[in-house]
Design an enzyme around this catalytic site. Structure first.
Site, PDB file in Angstrom:
ATOM      1  N   CYS A 150       6.658  -5.965  15.268  1.00 40.89           N
ATOM      2  CA  CYS A 150       6.131  -5.089  16.319  1.00 40.89           C
ATOM      3  C   CYS A 150       4.647  -5.445  16.476  1.00 40.89           C
ATOM      4  O   CYS A 150       3.882  -5.390  15.514  1.00 40.89           O
ATOM      5  CB  CYS A 150       6.291  -3.615  15.955  1.00 40.89           C
ATOM      6  N   CYS A 190       3.367   8.502   1.376  1.00 38.89           N
ATOM      7  CA  CYS A 190       3.921   7.543   2.321  1.00 38.89           C
ATOM      8  C   CYS A 190       4.077   6.223   1.566  1.00 38.89           C
ATOM      9  O   CYS A 190       3.093   5.668   1.066  1.00 38.89           O
ATOM     10  CB  CYS A 190       2.943   7.406   3.486  1.00 38.89           C
ATOM     11  N   CYS A 225       6.548  -7.218   6.696  1.00 43.11           N
ATOM     12  CA  CYS A 225       7.669  -6.733   7.507  1.00 43.11           C
ATOM     13  C   CYS A 225       8.079  -7.840   8.461  1.00 43.11           C
ATOM     14  O   CYS A 225       7.234  -8.561   8.981  1.00 43.11           O
ATOM     15  CB  CYS A 225       7.242  -5.503   8.308  1.00 43.11           C
ATOM     16  N   SER A 265      11.645   4.954  15.155  1.00 42.33           N
ATOM     17  CA  SER A 265      10.448   4.548  15.884  1.00 42.33           C
ATOM     18  C   SER A 265      10.867   4.044  17.257  1.00 42.33           C
ATOM     19  O   SER A 265      11.235   2.887  17.409  1.00 42.33           O
ATOM     20  CB  SER A 265       9.737   3.437  15.112  1.00 42.33           C
ATOM     21  N   CYS A 302      -0.974   5.378  10.342  1.00 40.36           N
ATOM     22  CA  CYS A 302       0.276   4.748  10.760  1.00 40.36           C
ATOM     23  C   CYS A 302       0.013   3.383  11.349  1.00 40.36           C
ATOM     24  O   CYS A 302      -0.800   3.233  12.261  1.00 40.36           O
ATOM     25  CB  CYS A 302       0.955   5.570  11.846  1.00 40.36           C
ATOM     26  N   GLU A 344       0.816  -1.209   0.000  1.00 44.33           N
ATOM     27  CA  GLU A 344       0.000   0.000   0.000  1.00 44.33           C
ATOM     28  C   GLU A 344       0.853   1.263   0.000  1.00 44.33           C
ATOM     29  O   GLU A 344       1.996   1.262   0.460  1.00 44.33           O
ATOM     30  CB  GLU A 344      -0.933  -0.013   1.223  1.00 44.33           C
ATOM     31  N   CYS A 358       1.580  -3.211  15.259  1.00 47.34           N
ATOM     32  CA  CYS A 358       1.557  -2.739  13.871  1.00 47.34           C
ATOM     33  C   CYS A 358       0.946  -3.814  12.967  1.00 47.34           C
ATOM     34  O   CYS A 358       1.354  -4.977  13.018  1.00 47.34           O
ATOM     35  CB  CYS A 358       2.996  -2.432  13.428  1.00 47.34           C
TER      36      CYS A 358
HETATM   37  N1  SAH Z   1       9.505   0.035   9.800  1.00 45.41           N
HETATM   38  C1  SAH Z   1       9.630   1.473   9.831  1.00 45.41           C
HETATM   39  C2  SAH Z   1       8.634   2.112   8.942  1.00 45.41           C
HETATM   40  C3  SAH Z   1       7.204   1.985   9.402  1.00 45.41           C
HETATM   41  S1  SAH Z   1       6.739   3.626   9.693  1.00 45.41           S
HETATM   42  C4  SAH Z   1       9.577   1.957  11.239  1.00 45.41           C
HETATM   43  O1  SAH Z   1       9.337   1.157  12.137  1.00 45.41           O
HETATM   44  O2  SAH Z   1       9.839   3.131  11.482  1.00 45.41           O
HETATM   45  C5  SAH Z   1       5.295   3.542  10.479  1.00 45.41           C
HETATM   46  C6  SAH Z   1       5.316   4.227  11.843  1.00 45.41           C
HETATM   47  O3  SAH Z   1       4.053   3.942  12.421  1.00 45.41           O
HETATM   48  C7  SAH Z   1       6.362   3.655  12.781  1.00 45.41           C
HETATM   49  O4  SAH Z   1       6.800   4.629  13.683  1.00 45.41           O
HETATM   50  C8  SAH Z   1       5.566   2.616  13.505  1.00 45.41           C
HETATM   51  O5  SAH Z   1       6.131   2.233  14.725  1.00 45.41           O
HETATM   52  C9  SAH Z   1       4.258   3.340  13.683  1.00 45.41           C
HETATM   53  N2  SAH Z   1       3.140   2.462  13.971  1.00 45.41           N
HETATM   54  C10 SAH Z   1       3.045   1.145  13.760  1.00 45.41           C
HETATM   55  N3  SAH Z   1       1.862   0.682  14.166  1.00 45.41           N
HETATM   56  C11 SAH Z   1       1.180   1.741  14.652  1.00 45.41           C
HETATM   57  C12 SAH Z   1      -0.119   1.900  15.199  1.00 45.41           C
HETATM   58  N4  SAH Z   1      -0.946   0.880  15.327  1.00 45.41           N
HETATM   59  N5  SAH Z   1      -0.492   3.149  15.569  1.00 45.41           N
HETATM   60  C13 SAH Z   1       0.354   4.197  15.416  1.00 45.41           C
HETATM   61  N6  SAH Z   1       1.574   4.101  14.897  1.00 45.41           N
HETATM   62  C14 SAH Z   1       1.991   2.884  14.524  1.00 45.41           C
END
Ligand code: SAH
Length: 358
Positions: free
Chosen positions: A114, A103, A110, A213, A334, A90, A117
């Site tokens: 986490c 974005c 991935c 992050s 996000c 996406e 996510c």
């Molecule tokens: N893998 C990279 C890129 C993903 S960016 C990274 O971890 O930075 C997406 C951002 O959204 C990251 O900061 C991630 O931690 C955050 N994110 C993931 N799940 C989320 C959620 N459920 N609510 C808010 N932010 C989230």
């Protein structure tokens, strides 16, 4: 990957070879068709018809549109694409008054696991090629143009961990910079905290923005929320951030998804402020209330708590802003990008620490 390089995977040299016998100025026209005019080769009517027909075959697009969802009164558009081999990714286009941000995804799925996510919940499928990354920007740019808007910013905050696919991400950054004409200052790479990737980035010639992050500023909590922390713990991560700052002289931002009762306590603010002080004055915190995902039962903090946490950070000498949320209703916010992959409900504690390489 396909045997034929896709439309945005071909280098200029490869294009010259593919079009052997075509005059140089025509090859230049094709290149500017790809990066300036955009759209389908068929629409580049200054080129002879036969060449346009050949191009459609020689340069197949990498992304097949599956769906496009719109929210925020048309200001957020989520694209779902299918790639060669069937995996899906996406891309999200966000229009603001003063800028338009795309974005983009760097991997299908991935491996970082986490738990909060949606992409992490779905697991890893494969790396994207540079062309698959660049084409997301191109397609979003076409959509923005149709609305009389210009894409001003690119953020690697979609699906995947960009620093686990550093070489392809960097090749895409160079193309986005040199050929699509975006300044490095308007390109942001977000990482879960892969230290070798951050170090590598510090040696790259363009000063892109780095976002990390963080989500927790003590190792016990971060080990749980962001499992790669077991491999790259906070102290070493902050050292790598300092090196990046030293090499780049740019600001680093920390992303912090606020999870009710988990990382939004006053003690979390104090620990985070202490990390920011180590990077003073060039660290900035972006607070995002956790967006709901099917596989994680805990709620995001209330907006009041997010704002109080921000105030507390500021009081402790850290810079923080609350990030505007976009596209929650179309699962475009996000951490919600899952590309329609089924998500197993109930996964809240990640399994083993993932490797940094896949
Ligand atoms: N893998 C990279 C890129 C993903 S960016 C990274 O971890 O930075 C997406 C951002 O959204 C990251 O900061 C991630 O931690 C955050 N994110 C993931 N799940 C989320 C959620 N459920 N609510 C808010 N932010 C989230």
């Amino acid at each position: 990957m396909t045997a034929t390089p896709t439309r945005y995977d071909v280098t200029r040299e490869q294009l010259t070879e593919l079009l052997a016998g075509t005059p140089r100025y025509r090859v230049d026209q094709v290149w500017s068709g790809l990066y300036t005019r955009l759209g389908e080769p068929e629409s580049w009517t200054d080129l002879p018809k036969s060449l346009r027909t050949d191009l459609a075959e020689l340069l197949p697009p990498a992304l097949t549109s599956v769906t496009e969802s719109v929210s925020d009164k048309g200001d957020t558009v989520k694209f779902l694409w299918e790639l060669e081999g069937g995996s899906r990714i996406e891309t999200v286009l966000m229009l603001y008054r003063d800028r338009a941000t795309v974005c983009i995804s760097s991997q299908a799925g991935c491996a970082m696991a986490c738990g909060f996510c949606a992409t992490g919940q779905a697991g890893f499928t494969r790396h994207l090629t540079p062309g698959e990354i660049v084409e997301q920007v191109v397609r979003a740019t076409e959509r923005a143009r149709a609305l009389d808007r210009r894409v001003s910013n690119v953020v690697f905050m979609g699906m995947g961990e960009p620093m686990a696919n550093e070489a392809a991400v960097w090749a895409a950054v160079e193309r986005i910079h040199a050929d699509l004409g975006l300044s490095a200052r308007h390109i942001t790479i977000s990482t879960v905290g892969i230290i070798p990737g951050i170090r590598k980035l510090a040696t790259r010639p363009l000063p892109v923005n780095l976002a990390v992050s963080l989500h927790a500023a003590n190792d016990a909590l971060r080990d749980e929320l962001v499992p790669i922390n077991r491999r790259y713990p906070i102290d070493a991560l902050v050292d790598a951030c300092r090196e990046y700052l030293g090499a780049r002289n740019r600001r680093i931002s920390f992303e912090w998804a606020m999870i009710d009762g988990v990382n939004d306590r006053d003690s979390d603010a104090r620990e985070l402020a202490a990390v920011c002080r180590r990077l003073r004055p060039a660290a900035h915190v972006n607070l995002i209330p956790l967006n709901p995902t099917p596989g994680y039962p805990t709620r995001g903090s209330s907006l009041k708590r997010v704002h109080d946490f921000r105030d507390e950070l500021e009081r402790l000498g850290a810079n923080a802003t609350v990030r505007q949320n976009r596209g929650t209703d179309i699962d475009a916010a996000c951490g919600q990008l899952a590309a329609g992959q089924p998500v197993t409900v109930g996964i809240s504690t990640p399994r083993k620490a993932p490797t940094g390489t896949d």
